[in-house]
Design an enzyme around this catalytic site. Sequence first.
Site, PDB file in Angstrom:
ATOM      1  N   ARG A  80       0.831  -1.213   0.000  1.00  0.00           N
ATOM      2  CA  ARG A  80       0.000   0.000   0.000  1.00  0.00           C
ATOM      3  C   ARG A  80       0.860   1.256   0.000  1.00  0.00           C
ATOM      4  O   ARG A  80       0.528   2.261  -0.639  1.00  0.00           O
ATOM      5  CB  ARG A  80      -0.933  -0.026   1.210  1.00  0.00           C
ATOM      6  CG  ARG A  80      -2.016  -1.088   1.139  1.00  0.00           C
ATOM      7  CD  ARG A  80      -2.794  -1.172   2.432  1.00  0.00           C
ATOM      8  NE  ARG A  80      -3.444   0.085   2.773  1.00  0.00           N
ATOM      9  CZ  ARG A  80      -3.927   0.359   3.990  1.00  0.00           C
ATOM     10  NH1 ARG A  80      -3.808  -0.514   4.976  1.00  0.00           N
ATOM     11  NH2 ARG A  80      -4.527   1.513   4.229  1.00  0.00           N
ATOM     12  N   GLN A 111      -9.112  10.647   8.232  1.00  0.00           N
ATOM     13  CA  GLN A 111      -8.973   9.251   8.644  1.00  0.00           C
ATOM     14  C   GLN A 111      -7.972   8.545   7.737  1.00  0.00           C
ATOM     15  O   GLN A 111      -7.570   7.419   8.013  1.00  0.00           O
ATOM     16  CB  GLN A 111     -10.309   8.530   8.549  1.00  0.00           C
ATOM     17  CG  GLN A 111     -11.415   9.133   9.380  1.00  0.00           C
ATOM     18  CD  GLN A 111     -12.745   8.452   9.102  1.00  0.00           C
ATOM     19  OE1 GLN A 111     -13.089   7.420   9.681  1.00  0.00           O
ATOM     20  NE2 GLN A 111     -13.497   9.027   8.176  1.00  0.00           N
ATOM     21  N   HIS A 129      -5.571   8.574  12.104  1.00  0.00           N
ATOM     22  CA  HIS A 129      -5.165   7.159  12.040  1.00  0.00           C
ATOM     23  C   HIS A 129      -3.729   6.969  11.585  1.00  0.00           C
ATOM     24  O   HIS A 129      -3.372   5.895  11.114  1.00  0.00           O
ATOM     25  CB  HIS A 129      -6.128   6.384  11.124  1.00  0.00           C
ATOM     26  CG  HIS A 129      -7.529   6.382  11.652  1.00  0.00           C
ATOM     27  ND1 HIS A 129      -8.631   6.182  10.849  1.00  0.00           N
ATOM     28  CD2 HIS A 129      -8.025   6.573  12.901  1.00  0.00           C
ATOM     29  CE1 HIS A 129      -9.723   6.235  11.581  1.00  0.00           C
ATOM     30  NE2 HIS A 129      -9.391   6.482  12.832  1.00  0.00           N
ATOM     31  N   THR A 199     -16.550   9.343   3.475  1.00  0.00           N
ATOM     32  CA  THR A 199     -16.400   8.362   4.544  1.00  0.00           C
ATOM     33  C   THR A 199     -17.707   7.615   4.766  1.00  0.00           C
ATOM     34  O   THR A 199     -18.789   8.188   4.700  1.00  0.00           O
ATOM     35  CB  THR A 199     -15.939   9.001   5.871  1.00  0.00           C
ATOM     36  OG1 THR A 199     -15.788   7.984   6.863  1.00  0.00           O
ATOM     37  CG2 THR A 199     -16.897  10.066   6.369  1.00  0.00           C
ATOM     38  N   ALA A 242     -16.228  13.374  -4.801  1.00  0.00           N
ATOM     39  CA  ALA A 242     -15.583  14.487  -4.098  1.00  0.00           C
ATOM     40  C   ALA A 242     -14.768  15.355  -5.045  1.00  0.00           C
ATOM     41  O   ALA A 242     -14.741  16.585  -4.904  1.00  0.00           O
ATOM     42  CB  ALA A 242     -14.686  13.929  -2.997  1.00  0.00           C
TER      43      ALA A 242
HETATM   44  C1  BV8 Z   1     -10.483   2.543  19.291  1.00  0.00           C
HETATM   45  C2  BV8 Z   1      -5.510   2.850   9.700  1.00  0.00           C
HETATM   46  C3  BV8 Z   1     -10.504   2.105  21.625  1.00  0.00           C
HETATM   47  C4  BV8 Z   1      -5.050   1.457   9.360  1.00  0.00           C
HETATM   48  C5  BV8 Z   1      -7.861   2.628  10.312  1.00  0.00           C
HETATM   49  C6  BV8 Z   1     -18.308  -1.646  17.957  1.00  0.00           C
HETATM   50  C7  BV8 Z   1     -19.037  -0.493  17.761  1.00  0.00           C
HETATM   51  C8  BV8 Z   1     -18.404   0.737  17.615  1.00  0.00           C
HETATM   52  C9  BV8 Z   1     -17.017   0.809  17.642  1.00  0.00           C
HETATM   53  C10 BV8 Z   1     -16.319  -0.335  17.805  1.00  0.00           C
HETATM   54  C11 BV8 Z   1     -16.938  -1.561  17.977  1.00  0.00           C
HETATM   55  N1  BV8 Z   1     -15.976  -2.492  18.142  1.00  0.00           N
HETATM   56  C12 BV8 Z   1     -14.740  -1.893  18.073  1.00  0.00           C
HETATM   57  C13 BV8 Z   1     -14.960  -0.598  17.883  1.00  0.00           C
HETATM   58  C14 BV8 Z   1     -13.946   0.445  17.723  1.00  0.00           C
HETATM   59  C15 BV8 Z   1     -13.345   0.368  16.330  1.00  0.00           C
HETATM   60  C16 BV8 Z   1     -14.383   0.536  15.249  1.00  0.00           C
HETATM   61  O1  BV8 Z   1     -14.881   1.624  15.046  1.00  0.00           O
HETATM   62  N2  BV8 Z   1     -14.715  -0.552  14.558  1.00  0.00           N
HETATM   63  C17 BV8 Z   1     -15.711  -0.462  13.498  1.00  0.00           C
HETATM   64  C18 BV8 Z   1     -15.292  -1.379  12.348  1.00  0.00           C
HETATM   65  C19 BV8 Z   1     -17.050  -0.876  14.092  1.00  0.00           C
HETATM   66  N3  BV8 Z   1     -12.423   1.469  16.320  1.00  0.00           N
HETATM   67  C20 BV8 Z   1     -11.171   1.285  16.743  1.00  0.00           C
HETATM   68  O2  BV8 Z   1     -10.710   0.206  17.037  1.00  0.00           O
HETATM   69  C21 BV8 Z   1     -10.336   2.557  16.890  1.00  0.00           C
HETATM   70  N4  BV8 Z   1      -9.722   2.534  18.177  1.00  0.00           N
HETATM   71  O3  BV8 Z   1     -11.684   2.639  19.282  1.00  0.00           O
HETATM   72  O4  BV8 Z   1      -9.738   2.398  20.442  1.00  0.00           O
HETATM   73  C22 BV8 Z   1     -10.651   0.614  21.676  1.00  0.00           C
HETATM   74  C23 BV8 Z   1      -9.646  -0.131  22.237  1.00  0.00           C
HETATM   75  C24 BV8 Z   1      -9.795  -1.530  22.318  1.00  0.00           C
HETATM   76  C25 BV8 Z   1     -10.954  -2.173  21.824  1.00  0.00           C
HETATM   77  C26 BV8 Z   1     -11.975  -1.397  21.232  1.00  0.00           C
HETATM   78  C27 BV8 Z   1     -11.828  -0.006  21.147  1.00  0.00           C
HETATM   79  C28 BV8 Z   1      -9.258   2.591  15.836  1.00  0.00           C
HETATM   80  C29 BV8 Z   1      -9.879   2.792  14.470  1.00  0.00           C
HETATM   81  C30 BV8 Z   1      -8.780   3.090  13.440  1.00  0.00           C
HETATM   82  C31 BV8 Z   1      -8.540   1.893  12.563  1.00  0.00           C
HETATM   83  N5  BV8 Z   1      -7.556   2.234  11.514  1.00  0.00           N
HETATM   84  N6  BV8 Z   1      -6.938   2.995   9.398  1.00  0.00           N
HETATM   85  C32 BV8 Z   1      -5.058   1.185   7.879  1.00  0.00           C
HETATM   86  O5  BV8 Z   1      -5.410   2.075   7.080  1.00  0.00           O
HETATM   87  O6  BV8 Z   1      -4.685   0.042   7.510  1.00  0.00           O
HETATM   88  S1  BV8 Z   1      -9.485   2.729   9.907  1.00  0.00           S
HETATM   89  C33 BV8 Z   1      -9.594   2.707   8.219  1.00  0.00           C
HETATM   90  O7  BV8 Z   1     -10.909   2.301   7.934  1.00  0.00           O
HETATM   91  C34 BV8 Z   1      -9.490   4.075   7.601  1.00  0.00           C
HETATM   92  O8  BV8 Z   1      -8.512   4.859   8.207  1.00  0.00           O
HETATM   93  C35 BV8 Z   1     -10.865   4.643   7.761  1.00  0.00           C
HETATM   94  O9  BV8 Z   1     -10.993   5.310   8.965  1.00  0.00           O
HETATM   95  C36 BV8 Z   1     -11.706   3.411   7.824  1.00  0.00           C
HETATM   96  C37 BV8 Z   1     -12.464   3.237   6.539  1.00  0.00           C
HETATM   97  O10 BV8 Z   1     -13.430   4.192   6.561  1.00  0.00           O
HETATM   98  P1  BV8 Z   1     -13.596   5.205   5.333  1.00  0.00           P
HETATM   99  O11 BV8 Z   1     -12.432   6.102   5.273  1.00  0.00           O
HETATM  100  O12 BV8 Z   1     -14.921   5.780   5.516  1.00  0.00           O
HETATM  101  O13 BV8 Z   1     -13.520   4.310   4.027  1.00  0.00           O
HETATM  102  P2  BV8 Z   1     -14.627   3.329   3.466  1.00  0.00           P
HETATM  103  O14 BV8 Z   1     -13.984   2.533   2.398  1.00  0.00           O
HETATM  104  O15 BV8 Z   1     -15.308   2.654   4.603  1.00  0.00           O
HETATM  105  O16 BV8 Z   1     -15.727   4.299   2.818  1.00  0.00           O
HETATM  106  C38 BV8 Z   1     -15.396   5.091   1.703  1.00  0.00           C
HETATM  107  C39 BV8 Z   1     -16.562   6.039   1.513  1.00  0.00           C
HETATM  108  O17 BV8 Z   1     -16.266   6.906   0.426  1.00  0.00           O
HETATM  109  C40 BV8 Z   1     -17.867   5.336   1.158  1.00  0.00           C
HETATM  110  O18 BV8 Z   1     -18.918   5.931   1.881  1.00  0.00           O
HETATM  111  C41 BV8 Z   1     -18.030   5.615  -0.352  1.00  0.00           C
HETATM  112  O19 BV8 Z   1     -19.383   5.727  -0.695  1.00  0.00           O
HETATM  113  C42 BV8 Z   1     -17.334   6.942  -0.484  1.00  0.00           C
HETATM  114  N7  BV8 Z   1     -16.746   7.229  -1.783  1.00  0.00           N
HETATM  115  C43 BV8 Z   1     -16.109   6.359  -2.613  1.00  0.00           C
HETATM  116  N8  BV8 Z   1     -15.625   7.047  -3.686  1.00  0.00           N
HETATM  117  C44 BV8 Z   1     -15.950   8.356  -3.497  1.00  0.00           C
HETATM  118  C45 BV8 Z   1     -16.651   8.467  -2.288  1.00  0.00           C
HETATM  119  N9  BV8 Z   1     -17.117   9.653  -1.830  1.00  0.00           N
HETATM  120  C46 BV8 Z   1     -16.857  10.750  -2.571  1.00  0.00           C
HETATM  121  N10 BV8 Z   1     -16.178  10.713  -3.735  1.00  0.00           N
HETATM  122  C47 BV8 Z   1     -15.721   9.548  -4.228  1.00  0.00           C
HETATM  123  N11 BV8 Z   1     -15.062   9.541  -5.411  1.00  0.00           N
END
Ligand code: BV8
Length: 261
Positions: A80, A111, A129, A199, A242
């Site tokens: 990546r 993010q 992140h 996002t 975007a």
């Molecule tokens: C934490 C780095 C405390 C690594 C990333 C249950 C419920 C709620 C929360 C949790 C849960 N269980 C666990 C959790 C917490 C967890 C979490 O949220 N899990 C989710 C899956 C439920 N979060 C964590 O663990 C965070 N830490 O909470 O610490 C803790 C401690 C111990 C135990 C529990 C909690 C840490 C989160 C960070 C993870 N690291 N990235 C790497 O990159 O490899 S996250 C990674 O995924 C990205 O950084 C980004 O944040 C995320 C993906 O999200 P998006 O960026 O939105 O991307 P995605 O592909 O999903 O969507 C793209 C969007 O763009 C779509 O909507 C699409 O329609 C749109 N799109 C596409 N093309 C276009 C467009 N829009 C406009 N124009 C275009 N052309």
Amino acid sequence: MRQSCVNDAPPVIPAPLVSALRAARFVAALTGAGVSAESGVPTFRDAQTGLWAQFDPLELATPAAFARNPKRVWDWYAMRRERVGRVTPNPAHVALAVLERHAPEFLLITQNVDGLHQRAGSRRVVELHGNITRVCCSRDGTPAEHWEDTDAAAPPRCATCGAFLRPDVVWFEEMLPQDALAAAEDAASRCDILLVVGTSAGVYPAAALPTLARRHGAQVVEINTETTPLSAQADYALRGKAGIVLPTLVAAVWSASAPPA
Ligand code: BV8
């Protein structure tokens, strides 16, 4: 209020939104993988391709995955990192850098880990992140400037302590950098308008920022090609790419005025 752009035609930006952005004292933006999609960086939810097709990112981007198979996780990030090095910022990144120069106060909360906002000229950037181009010691986080990736069976090792090196990103179930999260929450609490761009609004605590902003009276503008869990609570949902919507929005609001010196 929903606005859509069909077939990449620039959307009409609602007049009340144009006025609100012109009057805004503090504009903040929260970006996700969709803002880099038009640069050729697959979004996090895109199907993984090639060697990685069999893996779910949620199962690679964790401390447990690294502990289980450090070389596999290291190689996924190396692939990546190499891909990010080959792409360039797109008009969405550039539009946000232009917006920063117009708004009296601005903060870009991302993010993304690809560093493309900074390469497009954004200066007020908070990386929630981390950043895939940075590497650090897996034991104590000491940054590593250089490394030799020569061992086919293991990641490079820290020159100081010998622990494996790792990408300087926040994995799932890892805490976010406290200073970054605090800056993001402060901006969400104080901004007049929060743009939420590209996002899926499903990863926390980042996904809680729009709710925090609304609770403090900000208007939330979602820019996305699809509907997300945030769409229903957004004041404006501008449906489209975007790289088309953001330049259109910036031109509609600030085209007549040159950015302040
Ligand atoms: C934490 C780095 C405390 C690594 C990333 C249950 C419920 C709620 C929360 C949790 C849960 N269980 C666990 C959790 C917490 C967890 C979490 O949220 N899990 C989710 C899956 C439920 N979060 C964590 O663990 C965070 N830490 O909470 O610490 C803790 C401690 C111990 C135990 C529990 C909690 C840490 C989160 C960070 C993870 N690291 N990235 C790497 O990159 O490899 S996250 C990674 O995924 C990205 O950084 C980004 O944040 C995320 C993906 O999200 P998006 O960026 O939105 O991307 P995605 O592909 O999903 O969507 C793209 C969007 O763009 C779509 O909507 C699409 O329609 C749109 N799109 C596409 N093309 C276009 C467009 N829009 C406009 N124009 C275009 N052309």
